[in-house]
Design a protein around this motif. Sequence first.
Motif, PDB file in Angstrom:
ATOM      1  N   GLU A  59     -11.255  50.539  31.502  1.00  0.00           N
ATOM      2  CA  GLU A  59     -10.828  50.780  30.124  1.00  0.00           C
ATOM      3  C   GLU A  59     -11.572  49.869  29.146  1.00  0.00           C
ATOM      4  O   GLU A  59     -11.999  50.302  28.068  1.00  0.00           O
ATOM      5  CB  GLU A  59      -9.323  50.579  29.990  1.00  0.00           C
ATOM      6  N   MET A  60     -11.716  48.587  29.523  1.00  0.00           N
ATOM      7  CA  MET A  60     -12.420  47.650  28.644  1.00  0.00           C
ATOM      8  C   MET A  60     -13.881  48.046  28.463  1.00  0.00           C
ATOM      9  O   MET A  60     -14.400  47.981  27.354  1.00  0.00           O
ATOM     10  CB  MET A  60     -12.316  46.219  29.185  1.00  0.00           C
ATOM     11  N   VAL A  61     -14.534  48.437  29.546  1.00  0.00           N
ATOM     12  CA  VAL A  61     -15.939  48.854  29.437  1.00  0.00           C
ATOM     13  C   VAL A  61     -16.047  50.045  28.495  1.00  0.00           C
ATOM     14  O   VAL A  61     -16.895  50.066  27.597  1.00  0.00           O
ATOM     15  CB  VAL A  61     -16.537  49.183  30.830  1.00  0.00           C
ATOM     16  N   ASP A  62     -15.177  51.023  28.668  1.00  0.00           N
ATOM     17  CA  ASP A  62     -15.202  52.208  27.802  1.00  0.00           C
ATOM     18  C   ASP A  62     -14.965  51.839  26.344  1.00  0.00           C
ATOM     19  O   ASP A  62     -15.652  52.329  25.446  1.00  0.00           O
ATOM     20  CB  ASP A  62     -14.158  53.232  28.264  1.00  0.00           C
ATOM     21  N   ARG A  63     -14.002  50.958  26.091  1.00  0.00           N
ATOM     22  CA  ARG A  63     -13.716  50.539  24.709  1.00  0.00           C
ATOM     23  C   ARG A  63     -14.863  49.727  24.113  1.00  0.00           C
ATOM     24  O   ARG A  63     -15.184  49.881  22.945  1.00  0.00           O
ATOM     25  CB  ARG A  63     -12.429  49.724  24.653  1.00  0.00           C
ATOM     26  N   LEU A  64     -15.475  48.858  24.923  1.00  0.00           N
ATOM     27  CA  LEU A  64     -16.595  48.056  24.418  1.00  0.00           C
ATOM     28  C   LEU A  64     -17.776  48.934  24.037  1.00  0.00           C
ATOM     29  O   LEU A  64     -18.445  48.677  23.034  1.00  0.00           O
ATOM     30  CB  LEU A  64     -17.014  47.005  25.450  1.00  0.00           C
ATOM     31  N   VAL A  65     -18.022  49.980  24.817  1.00  0.00           N
ATOM     32  CA  VAL A  65     -19.109  50.905  24.496  1.00  0.00           C
ATOM     33  C   VAL A  65     -18.770  51.669  23.215  1.00  0.00           C
ATOM     34  O   VAL A  65     -19.594  51.781  22.307  1.00  0.00           O
ATOM     35  CB  VAL A  65     -19.376  51.872  25.671  1.00  0.00           C
ATOM     36  N   ALA A  66     -17.533  52.155  23.123  1.00  0.00           N
ATOM     37  CA  ALA A  66     -17.140  52.982  21.980  1.00  0.00           C
ATOM     38  C   ALA A  66     -16.923  52.169  20.702  1.00  0.00           C
ATOM     39  O   ALA A  66     -17.433  52.528  19.639  1.00  0.00           O
ATOM     40  CB  ALA A  66     -15.864  53.761  22.324  1.00  0.00           C
ATOM     41  N   GLU A  67     -16.177  51.085  20.811  1.00  0.00           N
ATOM     42  CA  GLU A  67     -15.775  50.333  19.621  1.00  0.00           C
ATOM     43  C   GLU A  67     -16.648  49.104  19.355  1.00  0.00           C
ATOM     44  O   GLU A  67     -16.692  48.623  18.232  1.00  0.00           O
ATOM     45  CB  GLU A  67     -14.322  49.890  19.759  1.00  0.00           C
ATOM     46  N   GLY A  68     -17.293  48.593  20.390  1.00  0.00           N
ATOM     47  CA  GLY A  68     -18.074  47.371  20.238  1.00  0.00           C
ATOM     48  C   GLY A  68     -19.554  47.615  20.044  1.00  0.00           C
ATOM     49  O   GLY A  68     -20.327  46.674  19.893  1.00  0.00           O
ATOM     50  N   ASP A  69     -19.953  48.895  20.065  1.00  0.00           N
ATOM     51  CA  ASP A  69     -21.364  49.259  19.912  1.00  0.00           C
ATOM     52  C   ASP A  69     -22.257  48.545  20.920  1.00  0.00           C
ATOM     53  O   ASP A  69     -23.345  48.077  20.583  1.00  0.00           O
ATOM     54  CB  ASP A  69     -21.849  48.983  18.482  1.00  0.00           C
ATOM     55  N   LEU A  70     -21.779  48.455  22.149  1.00  0.00           N
ATOM     56  CA  LEU A  70     -22.552  47.825  23.217  1.00  0.00           C
ATOM     57  C   LEU A  70     -22.995  48.891  24.204  1.00  0.00           C
ATOM     58  O   LEU A  70     -22.404  49.966  24.292  1.00  0.00           O
ATOM     59  CB  LEU A  70     -21.701  46.788  23.951  1.00  0.00           C
ATOM     60  N   THR A  71     -24.038  48.579  24.960  1.00  0.00           N
ATOM     61  CA  THR A  71     -24.455  49.483  26.032  1.00  0.00           C
ATOM     62  C   THR A  71     -23.502  49.319  27.205  1.00  0.00           C
ATOM     63  O   THR A  71     -22.732  48.346  27.277  1.00  0.00           O
ATOM     64  CB  THR A  71     -25.887  49.158  26.513  1.00  0.00           C
ATOM     65  N   ASN A  72     -23.554  50.243  28.137  1.00  0.00           N
ATOM     66  CA  ASN A  72     -22.725  50.149  29.333  1.00  0.00           C
ATOM     67  C   ASN A  72     -23.064  48.877  30.104  1.00  0.00           C
ATOM     68  O   ASN A  72     -22.172  48.169  30.580  1.00  0.00           O
ATOM     69  CB  ASN A  72     -22.918  51.395  30.201  1.00  0.00           C
TER      70      ASN A  72
ATOM     71  N   ILE B   4     -28.521  58.206  46.010  1.00  0.00           N
ATOM     72  CA  ILE B   4     -28.230  59.425  45.260  1.00  0.00           C
ATOM     73  C   ILE B   4     -28.293  59.147  43.764  1.00  0.00           C
ATOM     74  O   ILE B   4     -28.870  59.906  42.999  1.00  0.00           O
ATOM     75  CB  ILE B   4     -26.860  59.992  45.660  1.00  0.00           C
ATOM     76  N   LYS B   5     -27.681  58.061  43.334  1.00  0.00           N
ATOM     77  CA  LYS B   5     -27.761  57.666  41.933  1.00  0.00           C
ATOM     78  C   LYS B   5     -27.527  56.170  41.826  1.00  0.00           C
ATOM     79  O   LYS B   5     -26.916  55.558  42.698  1.00  0.00           O
ATOM     80  CB  LYS B   5     -26.765  58.425  41.068  1.00  0.00           C
ATOM     81  N   ARG B   6     -28.021  55.610  40.749  1.00  0.00           N
ATOM     82  CA  ARG B   6     -27.816  54.195  40.472  1.00  0.00           C
ATOM     83  C   ARG B   6     -26.919  54.095  39.258  1.00  0.00           C
ATOM     84  O   ARG B   6     -27.115  54.804  38.273  1.00  0.00           O
ATOM     85  CB  ARG B   6     -29.136  53.490  40.190  1.00  0.00           C
ATOM     86  N   GLU B   7     -25.942  53.200  39.352  1.00  0.00           N
ATOM     87  CA  GLU B   7     -24.987  53.045  38.272  1.00  0.00           C
ATOM     88  C   GLU B   7     -24.551  51.590  38.218  1.00  0.00           C
ATOM     89  O   GLU B   7     -24.303  50.967  39.256  1.00  0.00           O
ATOM     90  CB  GLU B   7     -23.784  53.953  38.532  1.00  0.00           C
ATOM     91  N   ILE B   8     -24.449  51.048  37.021  1.00  0.00           N
ATOM     92  CA  ILE B   8     -23.969  49.683  36.859  1.00  0.00           C
ATOM     93  C   ILE B   8     -22.454  49.721  36.877  1.00  0.00           C
ATOM     94  O   ILE B   8     -21.836  50.494  36.147  1.00  0.00           O
ATOM     95  CB  ILE B   8     -24.503  49.092  35.540  1.00  0.00           C
ATOM     96  N   VAL B   9     -21.846  48.895  37.737  1.00  0.00           N
ATOM     97  CA  VAL B   9     -20.399  48.876  37.868  1.00  0.00           C
ATOM     98  C   VAL B   9     -19.886  47.445  37.780  1.00  0.00           C
ATOM     99  O   VAL B   9     -20.623  46.484  38.029  1.00  0.00           O
ATOM    100  CB  VAL B   9     -19.942  49.515  39.201  1.00  0.00           C
ATOM    101  N   THR B  10     -18.625  47.313  37.444  1.00  0.00           N
ATOM    102  CA  THR B  10     -18.007  45.994  37.372  1.00  0.00           C
ATOM    103  C   THR B  10     -17.725  45.467  38.775  1.00  0.00           C
ATOM    104  O   THR B  10     -17.688  46.233  39.741  1.00  0.00           O
ATOM    105  CB  THR B  10     -16.676  46.060  36.594  1.00  0.00           C
ATOM    106  N   LEU B  11     -17.497  44.167  38.851  1.00  0.00           N
ATOM    107  CA  LEU B  11     -17.119  43.574  40.138  1.00  0.00           C
ATOM    108  C   LEU B  11     -15.812  44.175  40.637  1.00  0.00           C
ATOM    109  O   LEU B  11     -15.625  44.342  41.846  1.00  0.00           O
ATOM    110  CB  LEU B  11     -16.964  42.059  39.996  1.00  0.00           C
ATOM    111  N   SER B  12     -14.927  44.523  39.724  1.00  0.00           N
ATOM    112  CA  SER B  12     -13.657  45.149  40.121  1.00  0.00           C
ATOM    113  C   SER B  12     -13.898  46.479  40.816  1.00  0.00           C
ATOM    114  O   SER B  12     -13.212  46.824  41.781  1.00  0.00           O
ATOM    115  CB  SER B  12     -12.780  45.373  38.889  1.00  0.00           C
ATOM    116  N   GLU B  13     -14.880  47.236  40.333  1.00  0.00           N
ATOM    117  CA  GLU B  13     -15.189  48.514  40.961  1.00  0.00           C
ATOM    118  C   GLU B  13     -15.858  48.305  42.319  1.00  0.00           C
ATOM    119  O   GLU B  13     -15.582  49.039  43.269  1.00  0.00           O
ATOM    120  CB  GLU B  13     -16.070  49.368  40.063  1.00  0.00           C
ATOM    121  N   VAL B  14     -16.716  47.307  42.410  1.00  0.00           N
ATOM    122  CA  VAL B  14     -17.340  46.974  43.698  1.00  0.00           C
ATOM    123  C   VAL B  14     -16.250  46.645  44.712  1.00  0.00           C
ATOM    124  O   VAL B  14     -16.254  47.155  45.838  1.00  0.00           O
ATOM    125  CB  VAL B  14     -18.311  45.779  43.549  1.00  0.00           C
ATOM    126  N   LYS B  15     -15.294  45.829  44.285  1.00  0.00           N
ATOM    127  CA  LYS B  15     -14.181  45.458  45.162  1.00  0.00           C
ATOM    128  C   LYS B  15     -13.396  46.688  45.593  1.00  0.00           C
ATOM    129  O   LYS B  15     -13.088  46.856  46.774  1.00  0.00           O
ATOM    130  CB  LYS B  15     -13.271  44.474  44.423  1.00  0.00           C
TER     131      LYS B  15
END
Length: 122
Positions: free
Chosen positions: A51-64, A5-16
């Motif tokens: 939360e860290m992924v969201d902050r890194l994208v917003a404050e760290g100027d990184l891609t998801n 249905i869709k492809r999305e990059i997720v953390t290992l924590s989300e996979v778990k």
Amino acid sequence: MPEVIKREIVTLSEVKKILETIPVDEMDQIQRWTFDYSKKFSKVDYEPAKEMVDRLVAEGDLTNEESVELVNVMPRSIEELRAFTFGWKKLIVTEKLEKIKSILLSNNENNGDEQLQSQVES
């Protein structure tokens, strides 16, 4: 074969977290291997990771994708962070790397350093 249905990059924590919803006796072999891997190698719980992924994208100027990679590995020093940025062929100034490092280490301040230290010793 199920339809993607869709492809999305997720953390290992989300996979778990996703695989925890499936009874182990209903998992196929790849799902069991993936679940075992995610339990062994996820460095943080689901909510802090998100939360860290969201902050890194917003404050760290990184891609998801870059943010997920960092949260999965949890580098602890500027030198370790630079190893990633070289691989991304991206030059990030030291001040920005310090900000990224502080975001990654913020989980350790909130949850204590014992969990990460025990994983390092394993």
